[in-house]
Write a protein that holds these residues in place. Structure first.
Motif, PDB file in Angstrom:
ATOM      1  N   THR A  38     -55.747  -5.316 -38.073  1.00  0.00           N
ATOM      2  CA  THR A  38     -55.269  -6.639 -38.305  1.00  0.00           C
ATOM      3  C   THR A  38     -53.705  -6.417 -37.970  1.00  0.00           C
ATOM      4  N   THR A  39     -53.279  -7.602 -37.647  1.00  0.00           N
ATOM      5  CA  THR A  39     -51.557  -7.817 -37.572  1.00  0.00           C
ATOM      6  C   THR A  39     -51.385  -8.840 -38.401  1.00  0.00           C
ATOM      7  N   PRO A  40     -50.616  -8.691 -39.421  1.00  0.00           N
ATOM      8  CA  PRO A  40     -49.865  -7.304 -39.783  1.00  0.00           C
ATOM      9  C   PRO A  40     -50.745  -6.110 -40.486  1.00  0.00           C
ATOM     10  N   ALA A  41     -50.364  -4.951 -40.289  1.00  0.00           N
ATOM     11  CA  ALA A  41     -51.276  -3.911 -40.982  1.00  0.00           C
ATOM     12  C   ALA A  41     -51.216  -4.222 -42.344  1.00  0.00           C
ATOM     13  N   GLU A  42     -52.277  -3.290 -43.063  1.00  0.00           N
ATOM     14  CA  GLU A  42     -52.400  -3.332 -44.541  1.00  0.00           C
ATOM     15  C   GLU A  42     -52.766  -4.896 -45.119  1.00  0.00           C
ATOM     16  N   THR A  43     -53.627  -5.653 -44.548  1.00  0.00           N
ATOM     17  CA  THR A  43     -54.129  -6.802 -44.858  1.00  0.00           C
ATOM     18  C   THR A  43     -55.333  -6.582 -45.608  1.00  0.00           C
ATOM     19  N   ASN A  44     -55.543  -7.220 -46.754  1.00  0.00           N
ATOM     20  CA  ASN A  44     -56.728  -7.071 -47.328  1.00  0.00           C
ATOM     21  C   ASN A  44     -57.976  -7.869 -46.710  1.00  0.00           C
ATOM     22  N   ALA A  69     -65.502 -12.575 -42.246  1.00  0.00           N
ATOM     23  CA  ALA A  69     -64.433 -11.688 -42.703  1.00  0.00           C
ATOM     24  C   ALA A  69     -63.193 -12.733 -43.210  1.00  0.00           C
ATOM     25  N   THR A  70     -62.746 -12.517 -44.453  1.00  0.00           N
ATOM     26  CA  THR A  70     -61.636 -13.206 -45.096  1.00  0.00           C
ATOM     27  C   THR A  70     -60.496 -12.246 -45.107  1.00  0.00           C
ATOM     28  N   LEU A  71     -59.204 -12.795 -44.566  1.00  0.00           N
ATOM     29  CA  LEU A  71     -58.165 -11.984 -44.455  1.00  0.00           C
ATOM     30  C   LEU A  71     -57.067 -12.532 -45.320  1.00  0.00           C
ATOM     31  N   ALA A  72     -56.128 -11.811 -46.050  1.00  0.00           N
ATOM     32  CA  ALA A  72     -55.140 -12.376 -46.915  1.00  0.00           C
ATOM     33  C   ALA A  72     -54.131 -11.306 -47.166  1.00  0.00           C
ATOM     34  N   LYS A  73     -52.783 -11.694 -46.852  1.00  0.00           N
ATOM     35  CA  LYS A  73     -51.606 -10.832 -47.141  1.00  0.00           C
ATOM     36  C   LYS A  73     -50.341 -11.816 -47.801  1.00  0.00           C
ATOM     37  N   SER A  78     -53.761 -17.038 -45.049  1.00  0.00           N
ATOM     38  CA  SER A  78     -55.100 -16.566 -45.227  1.00  0.00           C
ATOM     39  C   SER A  78     -55.941 -17.128 -43.948  1.00  0.00           C
ATOM     40  N   ALA A  79     -56.970 -16.392 -43.562  1.00  0.00           N
ATOM     41  CA  ALA A  79     -57.813 -16.787 -42.515  1.00  0.00           C
ATOM     42  C   ALA A  79     -59.227 -16.315 -42.654  1.00  0.00           C
ATOM     43  N   THR A  80     -60.244 -16.990 -42.327  1.00  0.00           N
ATOM     44  CA  THR A  80     -61.470 -16.652 -42.205  1.00  0.00           C
ATOM     45  C   THR A  80     -62.010 -16.544 -40.717  1.00  0.00           C
ATOM     46  N   TYR A  81     -62.695 -15.490 -40.437  1.00  0.00           N
ATOM     47  CA  TYR A  81     -63.159 -15.317 -39.003  1.00  0.00           C
ATOM     48  C   TYR A  81     -64.610 -14.784 -38.992  1.00  0.00           C
ATOM     49  N   THR A  82     -65.308 -15.247 -38.220  1.00  0.00           N
ATOM     50  CA  THR A  82     -66.798 -14.784 -38.189  1.00  0.00           C
ATOM     51  C   THR A  82     -66.824 -13.475 -37.225  1.00  0.00           C
ATOM     52  N   ILE A  83     -67.424 -12.576 -37.653  1.00  0.00           N
ATOM     53  CA  ILE A  83     -67.813 -11.529 -36.529  1.00  0.00           C
ATOM     54  C   ILE A  83     -68.912 -11.609 -36.146  1.00  0.00           C
ATOM     55  N   THR A  84     -69.263 -11.840 -34.824  1.00  0.00           N
ATOM     56  CA  THR A  84     -70.354 -12.344 -34.092  1.00  0.00           C
ATOM     57  C   THR A  84     -71.047 -11.137 -33.373  1.00  0.00           C
ATOM     58  N   ARG A  85     -72.389 -11.219 -33.364  1.00  0.00           N
ATOM     59  CA  ARG A  85     -72.935 -10.190 -32.622  1.00  0.00           C
ATOM     60  C   ARG A  85     -73.546 -10.610 -31.447  1.00  0.00           C
ATOM     61  N   LYS A 122     -64.606  -2.097 -31.953  1.00  0.00           N
ATOM     62  CA  LYS A 122     -63.258  -2.450 -32.659  1.00  0.00           C
ATOM     63  C   LYS A 122     -62.827  -3.701 -32.636  1.00  0.00           C
ATOM     64  N   ILE A 123     -62.714  -4.568 -33.790  1.00  0.00           N
ATOM     65  CA  ILE A 123     -62.225  -5.966 -33.605  1.00  0.00           C
ATOM     66  C   ILE A 123     -60.813  -6.053 -34.150  1.00  0.00           C
ATOM     67  N   TYR A 124     -59.989  -7.036 -33.518  1.00  0.00           N
ATOM     68  CA  TYR A 124     -58.825  -7.251 -33.987  1.00  0.00           C
ATOM     69  C   TYR A 124     -58.430  -8.717 -34.439  1.00  0.00           C
ATOM     70  N   PHE A 125     -57.781  -8.732 -35.590  1.00  0.00           N
ATOM     71  CA  PHE A 125     -57.319 -10.143 -36.106  1.00  0.00           C
ATOM     72  C   PHE A 125     -55.848 -10.263 -36.506  1.00  0.00           C
ATOM     73  N   THR A 126     -55.413 -11.229 -36.059  1.00  0.00           N
ATOM     74  CA  THR A 126     -54.042 -11.688 -36.491  1.00  0.00           C
ATOM     75  C   THR A 126     -53.925 -13.057 -37.355  1.00  0.00           C
ATOM     76  N   LEU A 127     -52.994 -12.713 -38.412  1.00  0.00           N
ATOM     77  CA  LEU A 127     -52.572 -13.764 -39.281  1.00  0.00           C
ATOM     78  C   LEU A 127     -51.354 -14.234 -38.856  1.00  0.00           C
ATOM     79  N   ASP A 128     -51.099 -15.379 -39.211  1.00  0.00           N
ATOM     80  CA  ASP A 128     -49.775 -16.346 -38.942  1.00  0.00           C
ATOM     81  C   ASP A 128     -48.931 -16.468 -40.121  1.00  0.00           C
ATOM     82  N   ARG A 129     -47.594 -16.039 -39.782  1.00  0.00           N
ATOM     83  CA  ARG A 129     -46.656 -16.054 -40.996  1.00  0.00           C
ATOM     84  C   ARG A 129     -46.757 -17.417 -41.556  1.00  0.00           C
ATOM     85  N   LYS A 130     -46.681 -17.380 -42.658  1.00  0.00           N
ATOM     86  CA  LYS A 130     -46.427 -18.728 -43.292  1.00  0.00           C
ATOM     87  C   LYS A 130     -45.058 -19.402 -43.188  1.00  0.00           C
TER      88      LYS A 130
END
Length: 138
Positions: A38-44, A69-73, A78-85, A122-130
């Protein structure tokens, strides 16, 4: 002697085709380890409301379905992504094997058990700053 060779050749082809049936599940299993960055690192990160981790981290995903996958920091939206096969290259072996022995069971086995599919390793996610909200005064 010639007849024996033909029967032997036919038996080898049938055994080879049988060995390829359902090979996606046999060769790479019905689960896959995927590393989440994730960007930023150490995201829940919470995957499917079950697995909780601090990214970067690795999660073992079932190939039977897509995952959420739900990401929060703090300080980020916060964001929700689908990990697609996607389909696996083992499908090619299934199709070749099934074409020879004419059995749809082998492909159906991999579809049902998840061997037909794969995820990116490997999957990369990016969160937007509030964004700070403007305070209006009257």
């Amino acid at each position: 002697m010639q007849k024996t060779r033909r029967w032997f050749g036919a038996a080898v082809i049938l055994l080879w085709a049988g060995a390829l049936t359902g090979c996606g599940t046999w060769m790479h299993g019905d689960h896959q380890s995927v590393t989440l960055f994730t960007t930023p690192a150490e995201t829940n990160v919470v995957v499917d409301d079950v697995v909780h981790l601090l990214a970067p981290g690795t999660v073992n995903l079932s190939r039977k379905a897509d995952h959420r996958a739900t990401l929060a920091k703090d300080g980020y939206d916060s964001a929700t992504y689908t990990i697609t096969r996607t389909w696996s290259w083992w499908v090619v072996a299934d199709v070749l094997g099934c074409a020879i022995i004419f059995s749809p069971f082998c492909i159906m086995h991999d579809i049902d058990e998840g061997g037909y599919y794969t995820f990116d390793d490997k999957i990369y996610f990016t969160l937007d700053r509030k964004t700070s909200e403007s305070v209006t005064t009257k």
